[in-house]
Design an enzyme around this catalytic site. Sequence first.
Site, PDB file in Angstrom:
ATOM      1  N   ASP A 103      56.233 -11.139 -49.706  1.00 30.24           N
ATOM      2  CA  ASP A 103      55.158 -11.449 -48.961  1.00 30.24           C
ATOM      3  C   ASP A 103      54.902 -10.389 -47.849  1.00 30.24           C
ATOM      4  O   ASP A 103      54.084  -9.569 -47.535  1.00 30.24           O
ATOM      5  CB  ASP A 103      54.987 -12.782 -47.919  1.00 30.24           C
ATOM      6  N   GLY A 104      56.005  -9.862 -47.310  1.00 29.71           N
ATOM      7  CA  GLY A 104      56.297  -8.766 -46.539  1.00 29.71           C
ATOM      8  C   GLY A 104      55.645  -7.466 -47.333  1.00 29.71           C
ATOM      9  O   GLY A 104      55.221  -6.804 -46.354  1.00 29.71           O
ATOM     10  N   ARG A 155      52.459 -21.475 -19.629  1.00 31.19           N
ATOM     11  CA  ARG A 155      53.588 -21.022 -19.004  1.00 31.19           C
ATOM     12  C   ARG A 155      54.813 -21.251 -20.243  1.00 31.19           C
ATOM     13  O   ARG A 155      54.767 -22.499 -20.577  1.00 31.19           O
ATOM     14  CB  ARG A 155      54.178 -21.698 -17.844  1.00 31.19           C
ATOM     15  N   ASP A 170      57.549 -19.575 -23.673  1.00 28.64           N
ATOM     16  CA  ASP A 170      58.142 -18.331 -24.443  1.00 28.64           C
ATOM     17  C   ASP A 170      56.906 -17.695 -24.794  1.00 28.64           C
ATOM     18  O   ASP A 170      57.215 -16.534 -24.920  1.00 28.64           O
ATOM     19  CB  ASP A 170      59.108 -19.066 -25.443  1.00 28.64           C
ATOM     20  N   ALA A 217      57.525 -23.124 -26.969  1.00 23.35           N
ATOM     21  CA  ALA A 217      58.256 -23.862 -25.861  1.00 23.35           C
ATOM     22  C   ALA A 217      57.318 -23.773 -24.730  1.00 23.35           C
ATOM     23  O   ALA A 217      57.846 -23.023 -23.806  1.00 23.35           O
ATOM     24  CB  ALA A 217      59.474 -23.211 -25.840  1.00 23.35           C
ATOM     25  N   ASN A 274      48.567 -12.118 -40.928  1.00 23.34           N
ATOM     26  CA  ASN A 274      49.657 -13.557 -40.694  1.00 23.34           C
ATOM     27  C   ASN A 274      49.084 -13.863 -39.054  1.00 23.34           C
ATOM     28  O   ASN A 274      48.338 -14.914 -39.075  1.00 23.34           O
ATOM     29  CB  ASN A 274      50.928 -13.297 -40.687  1.00 23.34           C
ATOM     30  N   HIS A 283      52.666  -5.161 -45.589  1.00 22.46           N
ATOM     31  CA  HIS A 283      52.842  -3.593 -45.359  1.00 22.46           C
ATOM     32  C   HIS A 283      51.677  -2.827 -46.088  1.00 22.46           C
ATOM     33  O   HIS A 283      50.888  -2.171 -45.417  1.00 22.46           O
ATOM     34  CB  HIS A 283      54.178  -3.205 -46.086  1.00 22.46           C
TER      35      HIS A 283
END
Length: 264
Positions: A45-46, A148, A150, A185, A122, A50
């Site tokens: 998939d990467g 607030r 991550d 998070a 993605n 690209h």
Amino acid sequence: MKFVVTSRGDETSNKLQQRIKRYLLDFGLTFDFEEPDIVITVGGDGTLLHAFHRYNHRLEETAFVGIHTGHLGFYADWVPDEVEKLVTHIAKTPYQIVEYPLLEVVIRHADESKSERHLALNECTVKSLEGSLVSNVEIKGDVFEVFRGDGLCISTPSGSTAYNKALGGAILHPSLASIQIAEMASINNRVYRTIGSPLVLPQHHTCLLKPQNKVDLQVTIDHFTLTDKQIKSIQCRVAEEKIRFARFRPFPFWKRVKDSFIGG
Ligand code: NAP
Ligand code: MN
């Protein structure tokens, strides 16, 4: 018809890339690195991500097809054993096209002239490089929450099985022209409050992130990372553009989900 074959760069993928190229040249197709009608990727998939970014200036004229040399992919859903069948299809039969929605990201800087527009296949993620990310989240022009935590992940339907899934987001069928906002998070207590659930926005509903603390941000667009202190806002919505996949046989999305995550 003009084609290009890209590879992840490992030996297996490179060999297959050369084989496909030879087959298609034998069939009388033209190799064109600059303006291909069809882009065949060999790897994962990467590799397709690209290739998407390499040719994203001519999405209307380009169809993509992915072959996986590792595990089954979402974009790379053909196995090497099927390559002869695939190249014959490409050379001899008019192929169907399926279109998947993309995410448009507009990043505005303190210096307005440096505004930039990106397309993601993605997702876009926003994190702070030090401490928590503090960011207003506006939806359709109204402040929805002050986030607030991550970071935040805004994904496309086809990207919903990637980073978004690891964040507990829902898997969305790519026929739903939409974007999904998932939290990383979030801090939730008596002072700070976020919705806590992933949100799915339809077409034309814009999500605007306005960072509130003056820290360096890390913004990713698929596999690309941008780092900048001077970001004023990040605007996300369903893009007008779509990615076009060449479809030679049915391989329903839910079957790919099952094969990838649950198994046979
Ligand atoms: P990578 O680190 O090699 O990719 C991470 C994994 O995600 C690979 O196994 C990749 O498959 C897979 N993947 C990519 N797109 C997917 C999709 N739409 N659905 C399901 N799986 C998918 O880096 P990369 O190959 O350049 O891919 C970049 C992507 O990695 C980002 O767009 C992001 O979605 C994902 N990512 C995930 C996490 C996480 O889950 N915690 C963290 C960072 C980034 P292949 O092996 O076939 O390439
Ligand atoms: Mn990869």
